[in-house]
Write a protein that holds these residues in place. Structure first.
Motif, PDB file in Angstrom:
ATOM      1  N   SER A 424      47.249  44.270  34.616  1.00  0.00           N
ATOM      2  CA  SER A 424      47.274  45.890  35.174  1.00  0.00           C
ATOM      3  C   SER A 424      46.423  46.000  36.246  1.00  0.00           C
ATOM      4  N   SER A 425      45.419  45.364  36.347  1.00  0.00           N
ATOM      5  CA  SER A 425      44.444  45.949  37.508  1.00  0.00           C
ATOM      6  C   SER A 425      44.718  45.063  38.832  1.00  0.00           C
ATOM      7  N   ALA A 426      45.766  44.284  38.863  1.00  0.00           N
ATOM      8  CA  ALA A 426      46.152  43.712  40.311  1.00  0.00           C
ATOM      9  C   ALA A 426      47.101  44.457  40.921  1.00  0.00           C
ATOM     10  N   PHE A 427      47.218  44.312  41.963  1.00  0.00           N
ATOM     11  CA  PHE A 427      48.594  44.989  42.977  1.00  0.00           C
ATOM     12  C   PHE A 427      49.846  44.022  42.747  1.00  0.00           C
ATOM     13  N   VAL A 428      50.744  44.553  42.040  1.00  0.00           N
ATOM     14  CA  VAL A 428      51.872  43.576  42.016  1.00  0.00           C
ATOM     15  C   VAL A 428      53.112  44.395  42.596  1.00  0.00           C
ATOM     16  N   GLN A 429      53.700  43.969  43.301  1.00  0.00           N
ATOM     17  CA  GLN A 429      54.895  44.290  43.967  1.00  0.00           C
ATOM     18  C   GLN A 429      56.134  43.322  43.791  1.00  0.00           C
ATOM     19  N   TYR A 430      57.124  43.896  42.981  1.00  0.00           N
ATOM     20  CA  TYR A 430      58.335  42.844  42.921  1.00  0.00           C
ATOM     21  C   TYR A 430      59.400  43.243  43.996  1.00  0.00           C
ATOM     22  N   ARG A 431      59.989  42.180  44.625  1.00  0.00           N
ATOM     23  CA  ARG A 431      60.805  42.181  45.533  1.00  0.00           C
ATOM     24  C   ARG A 431      62.178  41.342  45.444  1.00  0.00           C
TER      25      ARG A 431
END
Length: 436
Positions: A424-431
């Motif tokens: 939850s503290s990480a930057f995660v972007q699904y593509r």
């Protein structure tokens, strides 16, 4: 000298036998540069996703289980890769390192466990379409994550004597229980979920429970619905005593028959559905156990000290001991183990306390006898048995089992919380939609 548990999930997948079609290979090549997710500053490529999906498909084929739909499988596997990426990045930030020697030793143990030479093992991997470089990278990452969890979670878990006393009071037969093989589905509830969200999640769990109770393939259902880390293993928790399960599961499973599916269970993590696969009796634990008082000299292998160097050093030390020199003095001067300060004295050990290679060599010695050089995952040992005794360990065994059970429970709960916070503290972007 205590055993270190090392996950070999990639090894288990790697030695499977499967054929890759030209179309599948071509598809992976076509997708090689596309990005399916970004985790902080690290990209996960479509080729990495497809490679892991192929491994999962072979795993399901070996078990004879039904795969979830392609869309669900892709999302589940991508979530798995995202979680691994977050942990590996945090490990590197924390300064955790796995050097090549440690990695080589781990891979050698994996090859040994598959009863292959290193050359045979590499050929088996490459014959299965898995490159040696990719396999080494996967194992290194798995070891990084394992060490990070040890430092961040496991080392901070404490079990008090009062907790052990209370556990034994409520579980008097803790050392001689029936074991249960359980599979589960977790529909995770986010923190601070709204009543509407909880209702929707509860309905999802209830639908899964009804499907399972009606005879649907539980393994496929878990792979499709569950948010637990073991979803793609069909939710299989393996064989466990009730004392080694979460309390909610332990209470439910003891009233179930093999093949039965539980009602939906509620916990702080979300909603659970359990299936009892089988159960077995472990029998009464032996109260009388033979202990061994043992000493050793350990020579670790490094970039500068090869296996041959370590073995020859111990052969020389063995000769010196047999010619009358003090084992204790030589251990203090030469051993790479913490026991060196005590003249190599490890103390009293129970069966199973040491790694199998050490155990076998120790068991073969008479009191006062000195072994030949013995290789283990820790290096090379010169072992001396000081004495043996038989002791009534029923109470000690109960406390040891209780301590280990409570610690494992706490580790599982703490690891789950820690991982959720880490992601939850990480930057995660699904593509993923960009390549479908």
């Amino acid at each position: 000298m205590k055993k270190t548990i090392f996950s070999m999930a990639f090894a288990a997948l790697a030695v499977s036998s499967a054929l890759h079609t030209g179309a599948a290979v071509a598809a992976r090549v076509e997708l090689v540069d596309r990005i399916v997710a970004v985790v902080n500053n690290e990209a996960i490529t479509a080729s990495a996703l497809e490679e892991r999906i192929e491994q999962i498909r072979r795993q399901f084929a070996r078990r004879g289980d039904q795969l979830p739909s392609d869309d669900v499988l892709r999302r589940q596997v991508l979530d798995q890769l995202v979680a691994e990426s977050v942990q590996a990045q945090r490990a590197r930030e924390a300064g955790v390192r796995i050097d090549d020697i440690t990695l080589d030793q781990a891979i050698q143990r994996i090859a040994d466990s598959n009863r292959m030479t290193l050359s045979q093992f590499r050929s088996a991997l490459e014959g299965d379409g898995i490159s040696w470089e990719s396999f080494r990278a996967n194992i290194r990452r798995e070891m990084l994550i394992s060490r990070l969890r040890e430092q961040s979670v496991e080392s901070r878990v404490v079990v008090t004597d009062a907790e052990i006393d209370n556990f034994i009071k409520n579980n008097p037969d803790v050392a001689s229980e029936t074991e249960y093989r359980v599979a589960h589905i977790l529909v995770r509830a986010p923190e601070a979920a709204s009543p509407e969200q909880l209702q929707a999640l509860a309905q999802k769990a209830e639908a899964a429970q009804q499907s399972a109770a009606a005879g649907a393939d539980f393994s496929a259902l878990a792979a499709e619905v569950s948010n637990a880390p073991d979803a793609l293993q069909g939710g299989d928790m393996g064989w466990r005593a009730p004392s080694a399960m979460p309390g909610l599961f332990a209470q439910a499973v003891q009233n179930m028959s093999p093949g039965e599916v539980s009602p939906v269970l509620r916990s702080a993590a979300g909603f659970h559905v359990m299936k009892l696969i089988d159960k077995r009796s472990t029998g009464k634990a032996e109260a009388m156990v033979e202990q061994t008082h043992v000493s050793h000299i350990l020579i670790k292998t490094t970039e500068l000290i090869t296996d041959d160097d370590a073995r020859k050093r111990l052969e020389t030390l063995r000769t010196r001991v047999l010619n009358g020199e003090s084992f204790e003095d030589l251990a203090r001067a030469n051993s790479d183990d913490l026991s060196a300060a005590k003249g190599g004295d490890i103390g009293w050990v129970y069966p199973g306390d040491t790694v199998p290679e050490f155990q076998r060599a120790m068991d073969a010695l008479a009191p006062g006898e000195l072994s030949e050089p013995v290789k283990s995952p820790f290096g090379w040992h010169l072992i001396r048995v000081e004495e043996r005794r038989t002791e009534d360990v029923s109470d000690k065994r109960k406390r040891a089992v209780a301590r280990n059970t409570l610690k494992q429970r706490k580790i599982e709960e703490a690891t789950d919380d820690w991982l959720r916070q880490l992601i939850s503290s990480a930057f995660v972007q699904y593509r993923l939609d960009d390549v479908e």
